[in-house]
Design a protein around this motif. Structure first.
Motif, mmCIF file in Angstrom:
data_model
loop_
_atom_site.group_PDB
_atom_site.id
_atom_site.type_symbol
_atom_site.label_atom_id
_atom_site.label_comp_id
_atom_site.label_asym_id
_atom_site.label_seq_id
_atom_site.Cartn_x
_atom_site.Cartn_y
_atom_site.Cartn_z
ATOM 1 N N PRO A 83 0.825 -1.227 0.000
ATOM 2 C CA PRO A 83 0.000 0.000 0.000
ATOM 3 C C PRO A 83 0.851 1.266 0.000
ATOM 4 O O PRO A 83 1.919 1.318 0.618
ATOM 5 C CB PRO A 83 -0.792 -0.116 1.313
ATOM 6 C CG PRO A 83 -0.817 -1.565 1.617
ATOM 7 C CD PRO A 83 0.483 -2.114 1.117
ATOM 8 N N LEU A 84 0.362 2.293 -0.670
ATOM 9 C CA LEU A 84 1.127 3.524 -0.830
ATOM 10 C C LEU A 84 1.373 4.241 0.488
ATOM 11 O O LEU A 84 2.420 4.841 0.700
ATOM 12 C CB LEU A 84 0.403 4.452 -1.804
ATOM 13 C CG LEU A 84 0.165 3.914 -3.227
ATOM 14 C CD1 LEU A 84 -0.540 4.971 -4.062
ATOM 15 C CD2 LEU A 84 1.470 3.494 -3.876
ATOM 16 N N GLY A 85 0.422 4.213 1.385
ATOM 17 C CA GLY A 85 0.540 4.967 2.628
ATOM 18 C C GLY A 85 1.112 4.175 3.792
ATOM 19 O O GLY A 85 0.960 4.581 4.939
ATOM 20 N N ILE A 86 1.775 3.078 3.507
ATOM 21 C CA ILE A 86 2.232 2.196 4.576
ATOM 22 C C ILE A 86 3.278 2.811 5.500
ATOM 23 O O ILE A 86 3.456 2.319 6.628
ATOM 24 C CB ILE A 86 2.741 0.860 3.981
ATOM 25 C CG1 ILE A 86 2.635 -0.265 5.021
ATOM 26 C CG2 ILE A 86 4.152 1.006 3.433
ATOM 27 C CD1 ILE A 86 1.227 -0.577 5.446
ATOM 28 N N PRO A 87 4.037 3.872 5.120
ATOM 29 C CA PRO A 87 5.000 4.448 6.073
ATOM 30 C C PRO A 87 4.396 4.837 7.418
ATOM 31 O O PRO A 87 5.098 4.795 8.437
ATOM 32 C CB PRO A 87 5.546 5.669 5.324
ATOM 33 C CG PRO A 87 5.518 5.246 3.895
ATOM 34 C CD PRO A 87 4.229 4.461 3.771
ATOM 35 N N LEU A 88 3.122 5.209 7.467
ATOM 36 C CA LEU A 88 2.485 5.521 8.740
ATOM 37 C C LEU A 88 2.543 4.312 9.666
ATOM 38 O O LEU A 88 2.845 4.436 10.860
ATOM 39 C CB LEU A 88 1.034 5.948 8.506
ATOM 40 C CG LEU A 88 0.213 6.296 9.746
ATOM 41 C CD1 LEU A 88 0.817 7.482 10.480
ATOM 42 C CD2 LEU A 88 -1.233 6.578 9.357
ATOM 43 N N HIS A 89 2.273 3.128 9.126
ATOM 44 C CA HIS A 89 2.300 1.908 9.922
ATOM 45 C C HIS A 89 3.729 1.475 10.234
ATOM 46 O O HIS A 89 4.002 0.957 11.318
ATOM 47 C CB HIS A 89 1.558 0.793 9.185
ATOM 48 C CG HIS A 89 0.083 0.989 9.117
ATOM 49 N ND1 HIS A 89 -0.816 0.204 9.811
ATOM 50 C CD2 HIS A 89 -0.668 1.888 8.429
ATOM 51 C CE1 HIS A 89 -2.046 0.606 9.557
ATOM 52 N NE2 HIS A 89 -1.974 1.630 8.716
ATOM 53 N N LEU A 90 4.636 1.659 9.286
ATOM 54 C CA LEU A 90 6.036 1.294 9.518
ATOM 55 C C LEU A 90 6.601 2.104 10.678
ATOM 56 O O LEU A 90 7.273 1.558 11.564
ATOM 57 C CB LEU A 90 6.866 1.530 8.258
ATOM 58 C CG LEU A 90 6.440 0.772 6.998
ATOM 59 C CD1 LEU A 90 7.372 1.119 5.845
ATOM 60 C CD2 LEU A 90 6.404 -0.737 7.243
ATOM 61 N N ALA A 91 6.324 3.405 10.676
ATOM 62 C CA ALA A 91 6.807 4.263 11.757
ATOM 63 C C ALA A 91 6.179 3.868 13.083
ATOM 64 O O ALA A 91 6.837 3.868 14.130
ATOM 65 C CB ALA A 91 6.504 5.723 11.431
ATOM 66 N N LEU A 92 4.894 3.529 13.053
ATOM 67 C CA LEU A 92 4.195 3.128 14.273
ATOM 68 C C LEU A 92 4.825 1.878 14.881
ATOM 69 O O LEU A 92 5.177 1.853 16.066
ATOM 70 C CB LEU A 92 2.725 2.864 13.970
ATOM 71 C CG LEU A 92 1.963 2.161 15.095
ATOM 72 C CD1 LEU A 92 1.660 3.134 16.208
ATOM 73 C CD2 LEU A 92 0.709 1.501 14.577
ATOM 74 N N HIS A 93 4.943 0.811 14.078
ATOM 75 C CA HIS A 93 5.413 -0.459 14.618
ATOM 76 C C HIS A 93 6.883 -0.399 15.020
ATOM 77 O O HIS A 93 7.307 -1.138 15.914
ATOM 78 C CB HIS A 93 5.162 -1.577 13.607
ATOM 79 C CG HIS A 93 3.715 -1.923 13.444
ATOM 80 N ND1 HIS A 93 2.980 -2.523 14.439
ATOM 81 C CD2 HIS A 93 2.863 -1.736 12.396
ATOM 82 C CE1 HIS A 93 1.731 -2.706 14.022
ATOM 83 N NE2 HIS A 93 1.635 -2.238 12.779
ATOM 84 N N ALA A 94 7.640 0.481 14.388
ATOM 85 C CA ALA A 94 9.035 0.652 14.785
ATOM 86 C C ALA A 94 9.154 1.350 16.138
ATOM 87 O O ALA A 94 10.096 1.100 16.893
ATOM 88 C CB ALA A 94 9.794 1.439 13.715
#
Length: 247
Positions: A83-94
């Motif tokens: 998904p295009l907006g996945i950086p929001l989730h990547l930053a969250l889980h990190a």
């Protein structure tokens, strides 16, 4: 004989992929239905994420379409795009070890309040279910959240919370299970919808819910209401009896 309402009695045992699909489909019915928008992620024990892919609507998603990615957003498993907006989730889980599940989308009423830049009040019990602490308005970011630096800023602005309105964007709901996410996401949209209707009527009712009840619900982890998520699962399996055929 006393009936004990365990999850195992109320629905079939599900894999994480199946839970993501059923969560997506159930939330679509609850208004999380902005076309191709939206991401659901589930952190796995090996540190990777299972998530829905780009280009597939939530109401048509199937278990074999779920993809696996790493925390840099690289596709590890699956044949659909990330998904295009996945950086929001990547930053969250990190950044957040307390969060294993997350959902982002643009439901109508939640997005209206996000566009207003205002936190809607809680007027009724259903709007308070699911806990997650205080609802946070995140407006301290610049640019789209598909930029990793901007996404990190949005996650920092959550201040450890589990419910957020992203100003001019949508909603972000966090938790430790599909059950918690469903409960919280539905309650958030109900809260936003009912607050909007009351505002539209021109009413300014005094708070009627006891502070003790609100504090109790605020501190809930979202997993205690057995039956709510399970009923949604059964409804989706009735609507599409073939959904789990790939087992």
């Amino acid at each position: 004989m006393t009936f004990v309402p365990t999850a195992e009695k109320l629905m079939p045992e599900l894999t994480t992929r199946e839970e993501i699909v059923l969560l997506a489909r159930a939330l679509w019915r609850e208004g999380y239905n902005d076309h191709l928008a939206g991401h659901i992620t589930a952190l796995q024990p090996d540190g990777t994420l299972l998530c829905n892919p780009w280009l597939v609507r939530w109401d048509e998603l199937r278990p074999d379409q779920i993809i696996r990615i790493d925390l840099d957003g690289n596709l590890l498993e699956g044949d659909w795009p990330v998904p295009l907006g996945i950086p929001l989730h990547l930053a969250l889980h990190a950044a957040r070890t307390d969060v294993t599940w997350a959902v982002h989308n643009h439901p109508l009423y939640g997005t209206v309040w996000a566009d207003l830049g205002e936190i809607p009040p809680i007027h009724d019990q259903s709007s308070a279910l699911g806990g997650g602490g205080d609802l946070v308005l995140v407006n301290e970011y610049e640019g789209p959240v598909n930029d990793l630096a901007t996404a990190r800023g949005a996650v920092d602005a959550l201040r450890g919370g589990h419910l957020a309105l992203l100003a001019g964007h949508g909603v972000f709901v966090l938790g430790t299970s599909a059950r918690a996410l469903f409960q919280r996401a539905v309650a958030l949209e109900q809260r936003c919808q009912r607050a909007w209707h009351i505002r539209a009527l021109g009413a300014s009712p005094a708070p009627v819910l006891p502070a003790g009840f609100l504090n109790h619900m605020r501190n809930s982890d979202g997993n205690g209401f057995i039956g709510f998520w399970e009923a949604a699962v059964r409804a989706e399996l009735r609507a599409d009896p073939t959904l789990l055929d790939g087992r």
